[in-house]
Write a protein that holds these residues in place. Sequence first.
Motif, PDB file in Angstrom:
ATOM      1  N   ASP A   1       0.816  -1.210   0.000  1.00  0.00           N
ATOM      2  CA  ASP A   1       0.000   0.000   0.000  1.00  0.00           C
ATOM      3  C   ASP A   1       0.854   1.266   0.000  1.00  0.00           C
ATOM      4  O   ASP A   1       0.376   2.325  -0.391  1.00  0.00           O
ATOM      5  CB  ASP A   1      -0.923   0.023   1.218  1.00  0.00           C
ATOM      6  N   GLN A   2       2.095   1.167   0.436  1.00  0.00           N
ATOM      7  CA  GLN A   2       2.930   2.358   0.598  1.00  0.00           C
ATOM      8  C   GLN A   2       3.190   3.086  -0.716  1.00  0.00           C
ATOM      9  O   GLN A   2       3.226   4.311  -0.740  1.00  0.00           O
ATOM     10  CB  GLN A   2       4.263   2.001   1.263  1.00  0.00           C
ATOM     11  N   THR A   3       3.350   2.366  -1.800  1.00  0.00           N
ATOM     12  CA  THR A   3       3.629   3.023  -3.075  1.00  0.00           C
ATOM     13  C   THR A   3       2.509   3.977  -3.443  1.00  0.00           C
ATOM     14  O   THR A   3       2.755   5.147  -3.757  1.00  0.00           O
ATOM     15  CB  THR A   3       3.808   1.969  -4.199  1.00  0.00           C
ATOM     16  N   LEU A   4       1.285   3.495  -3.406  1.00  0.00           N
ATOM     17  CA  LEU A   4       0.140   4.333  -3.755  1.00  0.00           C
ATOM     18  C   LEU A   4      -0.054   5.455  -2.735  1.00  0.00           C
ATOM     19  O   LEU A   4      -0.369   6.592  -3.104  1.00  0.00           O
ATOM     20  CB  LEU A   4      -1.116   3.469  -3.857  1.00  0.00           C
ATOM     21  N   LEU A   5       0.174   5.162  -1.465  1.00  0.00           N
ATOM     22  CA  LEU A   5       0.020   6.191  -0.435  1.00  0.00           C
ATOM     23  C   LEU A   5       1.089   7.272  -0.562  1.00  0.00           C
ATOM     24  O   LEU A   5       0.829   8.449  -0.291  1.00  0.00           O
ATOM     25  CB  LEU A   5       0.041   5.550   0.958  1.00  0.00           C
ATOM     26  N   LYS A   6       2.292   6.895  -0.986  1.00  0.00           N
ATOM     27  CA  LYS A   6       3.337   7.909  -1.210  1.00  0.00           C
ATOM     28  C   LYS A   6       2.981   8.797  -2.400  1.00  0.00           C
ATOM     29  O   LYS A   6       3.261   9.994  -2.390  1.00  0.00           O
ATOM     30  CB  LYS A   6       4.697   7.234  -1.408  1.00  0.00           C
ATOM     31  N   GLU A   7       2.334   8.211  -3.409  1.00  0.00           N
ATOM     32  CA  GLU A   7       1.843   9.027  -4.521  1.00  0.00           C
ATOM     33  C   GLU A   7       0.782  10.014  -4.025  1.00  0.00           C
ATOM     34  O   GLU A   7       0.751  11.166  -4.462  1.00  0.00           O
ATOM     35  CB  GLU A   7       1.253   8.138  -5.621  1.00  0.00           C
ATOM     36  N   LEU A   8      -0.073   9.553  -3.121  1.00  0.00           N
ATOM     37  CA  LEU A   8      -1.073  10.435  -2.521  1.00  0.00           C
ATOM     38  C   LEU A   8      -0.395  11.583  -1.784  1.00  0.00           C
ATOM     39  O   LEU A   8      -0.796  12.744  -1.924  1.00  0.00           O
ATOM     40  CB  LEU A   8      -1.976   9.651  -1.567  1.00  0.00           C
TER      41      LEU A   8
ATOM     42  N   TYR B   1      -8.974   5.702  -3.760  1.00  0.00           N
ATOM     43  CA  TYR B   1     -10.156   5.281  -3.001  1.00  0.00           C
ATOM     44  C   TYR B   1      -9.966   3.921  -2.321  1.00  0.00           C
ATOM     45  O   TYR B   1     -10.214   3.779  -1.126  1.00  0.00           O
ATOM     46  CB  TYR B   1     -11.377   5.249  -3.919  1.00  0.00           C
ATOM     47  N   GLU B   2      -9.538   2.920  -3.071  1.00  0.00           N
ATOM     48  CA  GLU B   2      -9.424   1.564  -2.519  1.00  0.00           C
ATOM     49  C   GLU B   2      -8.409   1.489  -1.378  1.00  0.00           C
ATOM     50  O   GLU B   2      -8.659   0.860  -0.357  1.00  0.00           O
ATOM     51  CB  GLU B   2      -9.052   0.558  -3.610  1.00  0.00           C
ATOM     52  N   VAL B   3      -7.274   2.137  -1.546  1.00  0.00           N
ATOM     53  CA  VAL B   3      -6.259   2.087  -0.490  1.00  0.00           C
ATOM     54  C   VAL B   3      -6.722   2.875   0.740  1.00  0.00           C
ATOM     55  O   VAL B   3      -6.400   2.527   1.864  1.00  0.00           O
ATOM     56  CB  VAL B   3      -4.878   2.557  -1.011  1.00  0.00           C
ATOM     57  N   MET B   4      -7.525   3.915   0.535  1.00  0.00           N
ATOM     58  CA  MET B   4      -8.031   4.690   1.669  1.00  0.00           C
ATOM     59  C   MET B   4      -9.084   3.902   2.453  1.00  0.00           C
ATOM     60  O   MET B   4      -9.211   4.074   3.659  1.00  0.00           O
ATOM     61  CB  MET B   4      -8.626   6.019   1.192  1.00  0.00           C
ATOM     62  N   LYS B   5      -9.832   3.037   1.775  1.00  0.00           N
ATOM     63  CA  LYS B   5     -10.802   2.205   2.489  1.00  0.00           C
ATOM     64  C   LYS B   5     -10.094   1.307   3.494  1.00  0.00           C
ATOM     65  O   LYS B   5     -10.618   1.025   4.559  1.00  0.00           O
ATOM     66  CB  LYS B   5     -11.595   1.340   1.502  1.00  0.00           C
ATOM     67  N   LYS B   6      -8.888   0.875   3.162  1.00  0.00           N
ATOM     68  CA  LYS B   6      -8.127   0.005   4.066  1.00  0.00           C
ATOM     69  C   LYS B   6      -7.376   0.810   5.124  1.00  0.00           C
ATOM     70  O   LYS B   6      -6.860   0.244   6.070  1.00  0.00           O
ATOM     71  CB  LYS B   6      -7.117  -0.823   3.268  1.00  0.00           C
ATOM     72  N   SER B   7      -7.308   2.112   4.961  1.00  0.00           N
ATOM     73  CA  SER B   7      -6.493   2.958   5.843  1.00  0.00           C
ATOM     74  C   SER B   7      -7.339   4.017   6.509  1.00  0.00           C
ATOM     75  O   SER B   7      -7.096   5.213   6.367  1.00  0.00           O
ATOM     76  CB  SER B   7      -5.379   3.624   5.022  1.00  0.00           C
TER      77      SER B   7
END
Length: 186
Positions: free
Chosen positions: A134-141, A164-170
């Motif tokens: 998840d970190q790759t996408l969250l770092k892009e965020l 959206y999907e990664v934020m649902k898990k976080s």
Amino acid sequence: MKQSRIELLKQIYAYDQAEGGPLTIPLESEETGEYLPNVKELEGDIEYLEREGYIVQPLNICMAYIVALTEKGEDFLENNCAKPVHQVSTFDFSGATINNSVIAHEATSNTINCHAEDALAEIQALVAQKPVEDQTLLKELLDELRVMQHSNQPIEKGKLSRFYEVMKKSSDLLLPLAKFFVEILF
């Protein structure tokens, strides 16, 4: 009132809410055909509750009680047995500035201060604790948020939808994100 009587009232109420109608209580076990072990206590409780006006027996049949709550029985349950639901919500608004708004009971001050840099640092710290996938996408965020913070440009519609999907898990990131957006948008 005895606890067995209160439990009986609750059982009648629950059945009425679930099935809609009077509760049928057989006096003997369907499997063995023997009387229930607490039949004398049950008879006493039903007699008392009916005499006092908490329940009625709309139909008398052999080897079973058919009972329904009266208005007095419902009032008793609502006033004496319902546990008040008191939810306390706690929010950490360290960073947001909110003026002339009531945000708490007996608030003595109508100002709270918050800084987006703190929220961004908090988001970054939380991202570092997330799973590697998840970190790759969250770092892009995080990169997108920094650009938004420094560009002072309107946010394009749908720009953050790919997260959206990664934020649902976080879900733990939602409050720091909200603080961040409050600061840069207002």
